[in-house]
Design an enzyme around this catalytic site. Structure first.
Site, PDB file in Angstrom:
ATOM      1  N   ARG A  92       0.907  -1.266   0.058  1.00 15.70           N
ATOM      2  CA  ARG A  92       0.064  -0.035  -0.106  1.00 15.70           C
ATOM      3  C   ARG A  92       0.608   0.793   0.004  1.00 15.70           C
ATOM      4  NH1 ARG A  92      -4.404  -1.091   4.845  1.00 15.70           N
ATOM      5  NH2 ARG A  92      -4.401  -3.067   4.515  1.00 15.70           N
ATOM      6  N   GLY A  93       2.589   1.391  -0.134  1.00 15.23           N
ATOM      7  CA  GLY A  93       2.513   2.052  -0.462  1.00 15.23           C
ATOM      8  C   GLY A  93       3.561   2.569   0.516  1.00 15.23           C
ATOM      9  N   LEU A  95       6.005   1.409   3.110  1.00 12.29           N
ATOM     10  CA  LEU A  95       8.095   0.660   2.626  1.00 12.29           C
ATOM     11  C   LEU A  95       7.951   2.096   2.000  1.00 12.29           C
ATOM     12  CD1 LEU A  95      10.538  -0.361   3.023  1.00 12.29           C
ATOM     13  CD2 LEU A  95      10.045  -1.416   0.624  1.00 12.29           C
ATOM     14  N   TYR A 124      15.442  -2.651  -3.217  1.00 10.26           N
ATOM     15  CA  TYR A 124      15.383  -1.132  -2.105  1.00 10.26           C
ATOM     16  C   TYR A 124      16.560  -0.280  -3.853  1.00 10.26           C
ATOM     17  CZ  TYR A 124      15.374  -2.686   2.340  1.00 10.26           C
ATOM     18  OH  TYR A 124      15.165  -2.536   3.426  1.00 10.26           O
ATOM     19  N   PHE A 406      23.726  -6.011  10.020  1.00  5.83           N
ATOM     20  CA  PHE A 406      22.567  -5.588  11.110  1.00  5.83           C
ATOM     21  C   PHE A 406      21.523  -5.450  10.708  1.00  5.83           C
ATOM     22  CE2 PHE A 406      25.955  -2.773   8.086  1.00  5.83           C
ATOM     23  CZ  PHE A 406      24.823  -1.882   7.942  1.00  5.83           C
TER      24      PHE A 406
HETATM   25  C1  LIG Z   1       9.686  -5.550   1.699  1.00  4.12           C
HETATM   26  C2  LIG Z   1       8.826  -4.808   2.124  1.00  4.12           C
HETATM   27  C3  LIG Z   1       9.264  -3.417   3.438  1.00  4.12           C
HETATM   28  C4  LIG Z   1       7.470  -4.083   1.246  1.00  4.12           C
HETATM   29  O1  LIG Z   1       6.622  -2.803   2.275  1.00  4.12           O
HETATM   30  P1  LIG Z   1       5.388  -2.668   1.740  1.00  4.12           P
HETATM   31  O2  LIG Z   1       4.990  -1.993   2.024  1.00  4.12           O
HETATM   32  O3  LIG Z   1       4.290  -3.347   0.597  1.00  4.12           O
HETATM   33  O4  LIG Z   1       6.252  -1.741   0.099  1.00  4.12           O
HETATM   34  P2  LIG Z   1       5.349  -0.758  -0.871  1.00  4.12           P
HETATM   35  O5  LIG Z   1       3.813  -1.259  -1.181  1.00  4.12           O
HETATM   36  O6  LIG Z   1       5.849   0.356   0.017  1.00  4.12           O
HETATM   37  O7  LIG Z   1       6.383  -0.774  -2.664  1.00  4.12           O
HETATM   38  C5  LIG Z   1       7.316  -0.001  -2.899  1.00  4.12           C
HETATM   39  C6  LIG Z   1       7.263  -0.635  -4.305  1.00  4.12           C
HETATM   40  O8  LIG Z   1       8.340  -1.315  -3.488  1.00  4.12           O
HETATM   41  C7  LIG Z   1       8.238  -3.506  -4.248  1.00  4.12           C
HETATM   42  N1  LIG Z   1       8.379  -4.212  -3.322  1.00  4.12           N
HETATM   43  C8  LIG Z   1       7.761  -4.464  -2.278  1.00  4.12           C
HETATM   44  N2  LIG Z   1       8.053  -5.481  -1.889  1.00  4.12           N
HETATM   45  C9  LIG Z   1       8.975  -5.718  -2.446  1.00  4.12           C
HETATM   46  C10 LIG Z   1       9.709  -7.071  -2.574  1.00  4.12           C
HETATM   47  N3  LIG Z   1       9.809  -8.122  -1.865  1.00  4.12           N
HETATM   48  N4  LIG Z   1      10.525  -7.292  -4.142  1.00  4.12           N
HETATM   49  C11 LIG Z   1      10.320  -6.735  -5.297  1.00  4.12           C
HETATM   50  N5  LIG Z   1       9.668  -5.240  -5.229  1.00  4.12           N
HETATM   51  C12 LIG Z   1       8.740  -5.184  -3.904  1.00  4.12           C
HETATM   52  C13 LIG Z   1       6.742  -2.623  -4.761  1.00  4.12           C
HETATM   53  O9  LIG Z   1       6.323  -3.202  -5.686  1.00  4.12           O
HETATM   54  C14 LIG Z   1       6.279  -1.596  -4.572  1.00  4.12           C
HETATM   55  O10 LIG Z   1       6.514  -1.275  -5.993  1.00  4.12           O
HETATM   56  P3  LIG Z   1       6.381   0.144  -7.454  1.00  4.12           P
HETATM   57  O11 LIG Z   1       6.967   1.661  -6.598  1.00  4.12           O
HETATM   58  O12 LIG Z   1       7.107  -0.071  -8.217  1.00  4.12           O
HETATM   59  O13 LIG Z   1       4.670   0.262  -7.272  1.00  4.12           O
HETATM   60  C15 LIG Z   1       7.725  -5.764   3.022  1.00  4.12           C
HETATM   61  O14 LIG Z   1       6.518  -6.641   1.809  1.00  4.12           O
HETATM   62  C16 LIG Z   1       8.548  -6.660   4.491  1.00  4.12           C
HETATM   63  O15 LIG Z   1       7.983  -6.392   5.121  1.00  4.12           O
HETATM   64  N6  LIG Z   1       8.684  -8.378   4.056  1.00  4.12           N
HETATM   65  C17 LIG Z   1       9.198  -8.604   4.626  1.00  4.12           C
HETATM   66  C18 LIG Z   1      10.547  -8.163   5.506  1.00  4.12           C
HETATM   67  C19 LIG Z   1      10.980  -7.367   4.671  1.00  4.12           C
HETATM   68  O16 LIG Z   1      11.686  -8.768   3.708  1.00  4.12           O
HETATM   69  N7  LIG Z   1      11.722  -6.855   5.149  1.00  4.12           N
HETATM   70  C20 LIG Z   1      12.500  -5.999   4.709  1.00  4.12           C
HETATM   71  C21 LIG Z   1      14.179  -6.194   4.890  1.00  4.12           C
HETATM   72  S1  LIG Z   1      15.868  -5.836   4.494  1.00  4.12           S
END
Ligand SMILES: CC(C)(COP(=O)(O)OP(=O)(O)OC[C@H]1O[C@@H](n2cnc3c(N)ncnc32)[C@H](O)[C@@H]1OP(=O)(O)O)[C@@H](O)C(=O)NCCC(=O)NCCS
Length: 406
Positions: A92-93, A95, A124, A406
């Site tokens: 939902r945006g 991150l 990232y 970290f």
């Molecule tokens: C990864 C995570 C933080 C993403 O959070 P989110 O709120 O769903 O992300 P958003 O909705 O803000 O997405 C932002 C963009 O990233 C992309 N994205 C998010 N997670 C992604 C993933 N795992 N793989 C690929 N793309 C991803 C989305 O498709 C979106 O793309 P866009 O800008 O082209 O529309 C969440 O899925 C999570 O907590 N995962 C498990 C914990 C984790 O992996 N944390 C990262 C630690 S380094």
């Protein structure tokens, strides 16, 4: 339901903000007090952003205030950590909003760099992070661990209780960290809360965290933190030495501390991860193939302020190169930059290289070359010869290394 992103303002808010990442580690309920004490000793509440919905944290993203070693110096850097959004609120945006708030905060604080370990390599890049190093893991059968040349034991190895280790390990770590791009300064709180902490959940069924110090020429020159994961099958030893971290402040010290680890009786093999890709073991061993040296992406670096980040980095050749940088997420970095051994400045001169800010993140610590980026079509060489000139400027000769996630 609507949510908004803001930094935490208390320990309780911090506890709430790390709960999304605990969720992904398989934990439910609030984090235990001892864990929160450890987190708060190294992470200020205001460095943890969270997405709040009805007073509840549904996402979190933290940033340690590190002093990062880069080629030629040290620079304040955000060590991005504990990033997560609850499964109930993903895509939902959230991150994106947390990354926005975090990078803006880094810029205001004067941290020109943010860097992190990514759980997935697809997350990232869209926020301007470039893959900046590879990291390696090994699994070596002890009986194939002979060095290529005879080894005469030198120095004295001494086992040490963890509670006494900080004062002895710090100078060794510091001598290595100050020379090694990717490493950061460890504070006393970091040693106690992170490097020397041995809570049950970190052992994953393995042995206690052990500390050995190697003295050479009258002083500590190397150390290792490791676990002995003992196992026998039908009387045969099948256990593993799990090396948590090992380093020496000279080639002799490094060779000696690894010989110690490779010679521990009862163990069938030695495992280690988070090693640099140019680790000396590759050339110390008679049979490097037996290491099963396996690499994957390591650090990801984001130049928050391109001018300031490049200004603190050293350049090793004379001359200059003009790089035109694209940066959609942090548009203040966009435009032409002249990079030279004498300094870094904005310029309207014709660009010689054109790239996204992620490419700068990749070459910044010296983990990748411009030539590698060019072969992967991640930089455009506008003027012939600019890639070679840029590589002469950015050359480091040492692979980046960060010994801990970290
Ligand atoms: C990864 C995570 C933080 C993403 O959070 P989110 O709120 O769903 O992300 P958003 O909705 O803000 O997405 C932002 C963009 O990233 C992309 N994205 C998010 N997670 C992604 C993933 N795992 N793989 C690929 N793309 C991803 C989305 O498709 C979106 O793309 P866009 O800008 O082209 O529309 C969440 O899925 C999570 O907590 N995962 C498990 C914990 C984790 O992996 N944390 C990262 C630690 S380094």
């Amino acid at each position: 339901m609507s949510w908004d992103v803001r930094p935490c303002s208390s320990k309780d808010e911090l506890r709430a903000a790390v709960s999304p990442i605990w969720h992904y580690f398989g934990r439910s309920g609030p984090s235990p007090d001892d864990q929160i004490e450890r987190v708060t000793s190294v992470l200020a509440a205001e460095r943890m952003h969270a997405a709040w919905e009805d007073g509840r944290a549904v996402g979190g993203a933290g940033a340690f205030a590190f002093e990062l070693t880069v080629p030629g110096g040290r620079v304040p850097a955000a060590g991005v950590t504990a990033v997560a959004v609850l499964p109930t609120h993903r895509r939902r945006g959230i991150l994106r909003a947390m990354m926005r708030a975090q990078l803006d905060a880094c810029r205001e604080r004067g941290e020109p760099i943010a860097y992190l370990w990514a759980t997935e390599d697809t997350i990232y890049g869209r926020f301007g992070y470039g893959i900046a190093s590879f990291t390696a893991e090994i699994e070596l059968p002890r009986e194939r661990s002979a060095y290529h040349a005879p080894f005469e034991p030198s120095g004295a190895a001494r086992l040490m209780p963890l509670r006494e280790a900080e004062d002895v390990l710090t100078p060794v770590y510091e001598r290595v960290a100050v020379e090694t791009p990717g490493m950061f300064t460890r504070t006393a709180a970091w040693w106690q809360a992170r490097a020397l902490a041995d809570p049950e959940w970190r052992r994953r069924g393995g042995g206690d965290l052990q500390c050995v110090v190697l003295e050479l020429d009258g002083g500590p020159a190397a150390y290792a933190l490791y676990r002995l994961n003992v196992a026998f099958e039908r009387g045969l030893q099948t256990g593993t030495v799990e090396v948590v971290e090992a380093m020496g402040d000279s080639p002799r010290a490094t060779r000696a501390i690894w010989r110690y680890l490779l010679d521990i009786d009862w163990m069938a093999r030695v495992r280690a991860s988070l090693l640099p890709v140019d680790h000396p073991l590759l050339l110390l061993l008679a049979e490097p193939r037996r290491l099963r040296f396996n690499v994957r992406d390591g650090l990801w670096v984001r130049l928050v302020d391109v001018g300031a980040a490049l200004a603190v980095r050293s350049f090793t050749a004379q001359g200059s190169v003009v790089v035109e940088v694209a940066d959609r997420f942090c548009p203040w970095n966009e435009g032409g930059w002249r990079v030279s051994d004498g300094g870094v400045a904005r310029t309207d001169d014709e660009p010689e290289l054109r790239c996204d800010v992620t490419a700068l993140g990749s070459v910044y610590l010296g983990g990748f070359t411009w030539a590698q980026l060019a072969r992967a079509l991640r930089v455009e060489e506008v003027r012939h010869g600019a890639i070679a000139r840029a590589d002469a400027l950015f050359h480091t000769g040492l692979a980046p290394w960060c010994i801990e996630i970290f």
